[in-house]
Design an enzyme around this catalytic site. Structure first.
Site, PDB file in Angstrom:
ATOM      1  N   ASN A  11       8.559  39.958   4.189  1.00 38.45           N
ATOM      2  CA  ASN A  11       9.976  39.319   4.794  1.00 38.45           C
ATOM      3  C   ASN A  11      10.519  40.452   5.210  1.00 38.45           C
ATOM      4  O   ASN A  11      11.014  41.318   4.898  1.00 38.45           O
ATOM      5  CB  ASN A  11      10.910  38.857   3.561  1.00 38.45           C
ATOM      6  N   TRP A  12      10.412  40.572   6.762  1.00 37.04           N
ATOM      7  CA  TRP A  12      11.057  41.677   7.600  1.00 37.04           C
ATOM      8  C   TRP A  12      12.438  41.701   7.705  1.00 37.04           C
ATOM      9  O   TRP A  12      13.225  42.330   8.223  1.00 37.04           O
ATOM     10  CB  TRP A  12      10.403  41.771   8.854  1.00 37.04           C
ATOM     11  N   LYS A  13      13.282  40.541   7.379  1.00 38.16           N
ATOM     12  CA  LYS A  13      14.792  40.307   7.374  1.00 38.16           C
ATOM     13  C   LYS A  13      15.207  40.973   8.872  1.00 38.16           C
ATOM     14  O   LYS A  13      14.335  40.673   9.681  1.00 38.16           O
ATOM     15  CB  LYS A  13      15.464  41.214   6.434  1.00 38.16           C
ATOM     16  N   HIS A  96      16.373  31.498   0.852  1.00 35.55           N
ATOM     17  CA  HIS A  96      16.555  33.082   0.574  1.00 35.55           C
ATOM     18  C   HIS A  96      17.750  33.315  -0.243  1.00 35.55           C
ATOM     19  O   HIS A  96      18.886  32.834   0.347  1.00 35.55           O
ATOM     20  CB  HIS A  96      16.224  33.910   1.738  1.00 35.55           C
ATOM     21  N   GLU A  98      19.795  35.774   0.149  1.00 32.29           N
ATOM     22  CA  GLU A  98      20.631  36.310   1.295  1.00 32.29           C
ATOM     23  C   GLU A  98      21.177  35.170   2.107  1.00 32.29           C
ATOM     24  O   GLU A  98      22.384  35.298   2.472  1.00 32.29           O
ATOM     25  CB  GLU A  98      19.951  37.467   2.083  1.00 32.29           C
ATOM     26  N   GLU A 168      12.930  34.908  -7.189  1.00 30.75           N
ATOM     27  CA  GLU A 168      13.671  36.034  -6.584  1.00 30.75           C
ATOM     28  C   GLU A 168      14.753  36.260  -7.432  1.00 30.75           C
ATOM     29  O   GLU A 168      15.998  36.022  -6.768  1.00 30.75           O
ATOM     30  CB  GLU A 168      13.677  36.091  -5.121  1.00 30.75           C
ATOM     31  N   GLY A 174      16.106  43.840  -3.338  1.00 27.23           N
ATOM     32  CA  GLY A 174      16.622  45.202  -2.348  1.00 27.23           C
ATOM     33  C   GLY A 174      17.267  45.941  -3.124  1.00 27.23           C
ATOM     34  O   GLY A 174      18.122  46.991  -2.575  1.00 27.23           O
ATOM     35  N   SER A 213      11.822  43.820  -5.038  1.00 26.37           N
ATOM     36  CA  SER A 213      11.634  45.135  -5.209  1.00 26.37           C
ATOM     37  C   SER A 213      10.078  45.391  -5.787  1.00 26.37           C
ATOM     38  O   SER A 213       9.827  46.279  -6.500  1.00 26.37           O
ATOM     39  CB  SER A 213      12.554  46.031  -6.288  1.00 26.37           C
ATOM     40  N   GLY A 234       9.955  42.422   0.366  1.00 23.95           N
ATOM     41  CA  GLY A 234      10.903  43.004   1.399  1.00 23.95           C
ATOM     42  C   GLY A 234      10.754  44.350   2.008  1.00 23.95           C
ATOM     43  O   GLY A 234       9.924  44.514   3.054  1.00 23.95           O
TER      44      GLY A 234
HETATM   45  C1  PEP Z   1      12.791  39.758  -0.133  1.00 26.65           C
HETATM   46  O1  PEP Z   1      13.493  39.972   0.713  1.00 26.65           O
HETATM   47  O2  PEP Z   1      12.693  38.474  -0.202  1.00 26.65           O
HETATM   48  C2  PEP Z   1      12.817  40.876  -1.095  1.00 26.65           C
HETATM   49  C3  PEP Z   1      12.134  40.551  -2.171  1.00 26.65           C
HETATM   50  O3  PEP Z   1      13.277  42.166  -0.838  1.00 26.65           O
HETATM   51  P1  PEP Z   1      12.854  43.431  -1.388  1.00 26.65           P
HETATM   52  O4  PEP Z   1      11.072  43.594  -1.975  1.00 26.65           O
HETATM   53  O5  PEP Z   1      13.138  44.630  -0.752  1.00 26.65           O
HETATM   54  O6  PEP Z   1      13.415  43.382  -2.941  1.00 26.65           O
END
Ligand code: PEP
Length: 254
Positions: A11-13, A96, A98, A168, A174, A213, A234
């Site tokens: 997931n490049w956000k 998601h 976010e 998640e 993040g 993470s 992410g």
């Molecule tokens: C995500 O964006 O879904 C995510 C898990 O981010 P990260 O790996 O940075 O925690």
């Protein structure tokens, strides 16, 4: 993991440029084989370009990070499922944390998006997760059940055939603070049982991936858990070598 094929999504956000995508896709398409399903979720603007880069190779599939629940109409700035299909997408992140937290997506809207995605023939990656406060208050299962049940009520458990669920925990996304394999396994097992209560075959088949993470250092222990079928990545996915390390860990676990 076990008999279900491993699944890893990047997931490049709100990150990435054409040159980064060129580097990442050439690195990945050379070194990823068909033992793991791998998906790259880019910004909407980069979908068409990424589809061209990925071409016919079939190893890395294209995903979007969000979609409208509406098919068309006066919804300025929105993108429909049909548009994603035309851009070459196969997968879409739905709900998601976010999107839920920063853009006001309720569980009801998430259930509508899941329905729209299914109707268009796309594959949803449904994200579920509790906040740190909910975990501290021992409300994790209650929150997960609320987020999952509304999607089952609107779509039926059979709509999860071939769908992906991403657990998640919000406190892990993040933050650099990954859930322990035991914490994640407990919730994955809960999600699987809840689907199995409705439709046993779906509970058994559905792939449930962990996000929050994940790094090459912690991936192996997470993916060794019986109900963790891969990861949603992410930050670590922006680094091709780190992402490939996570894909390797998933491959080793399948
Ligand atoms: C995500 O964006 O879904 C995510 C898990 O981010 P990260 O790996 O940075 O925690």
């Amino acid at each position: 993991m076990g008999h279900r094929k491993s699944f890893v999504a990047a997931n490049w956000k709100l990150h990435g440029s054409r040159s980064q995508l060129e580097r990442f896709t050439s690195q990945c398409t050379e070194r990823i084989d068909e033992d793991v399903d791998v998906v790259l979720c880019t910004s909407h603007v980069h979908l068409g370009f990424t589809a061209e880069l990925l071409g016919e190779q079939g190893r890395v599939k294209l995903g979007a990070q969000n979609v409208s629940q509406h098919r068309h109409g006066a919804y300025t700035g929105e993108i429909s499922c049909e548009m994603l299909v035309e851009a070459g997408c196969r997968y879409v992140l739905v709900g998601h944390s976010e999107r839920r937290r920063l853009f006001g997506e309720t569980s009801f809207i998430v259930a509508e998006k899941f329905a729209a995605v299914r109707a268009a023939g796309l594959i949803p990656i449904l994200c579920l997760g509790e906040s740190g406060a909910a975990r501290q208050a021992r409300r994790t299962f209650e929150v997960i059940a609320e987020e999952l049940d509304i999607v089952i009520e609107k779509n039926g458990a059979m709509a999860f055939d071939n769908a992906i669920i991403a657990y998640e925990p919000i406190w892990a996304v993040g933050t650099g603070k990954c859930a322990t394999p035991e914490q994640a396994q407990e919730v994955h097992s809960f999600i699987r049982s809840r689907l199995a209560e409705d439709t046993p075959v779906i509970g058994e088949k559905v792939r449930i991936i962990y996000g929050g993470s994940v790094t090459p250092a912690n991936a192996q222990d997470l993916f060794a858990q019986p109900d963790i079928d891969g990861g949603l990545i992410g930050r670590a996915s922006l680094d091709g070598e780190a992402f490939l390390g996570i894909v390797e860990a998933a491959k080793g676990a399948s």
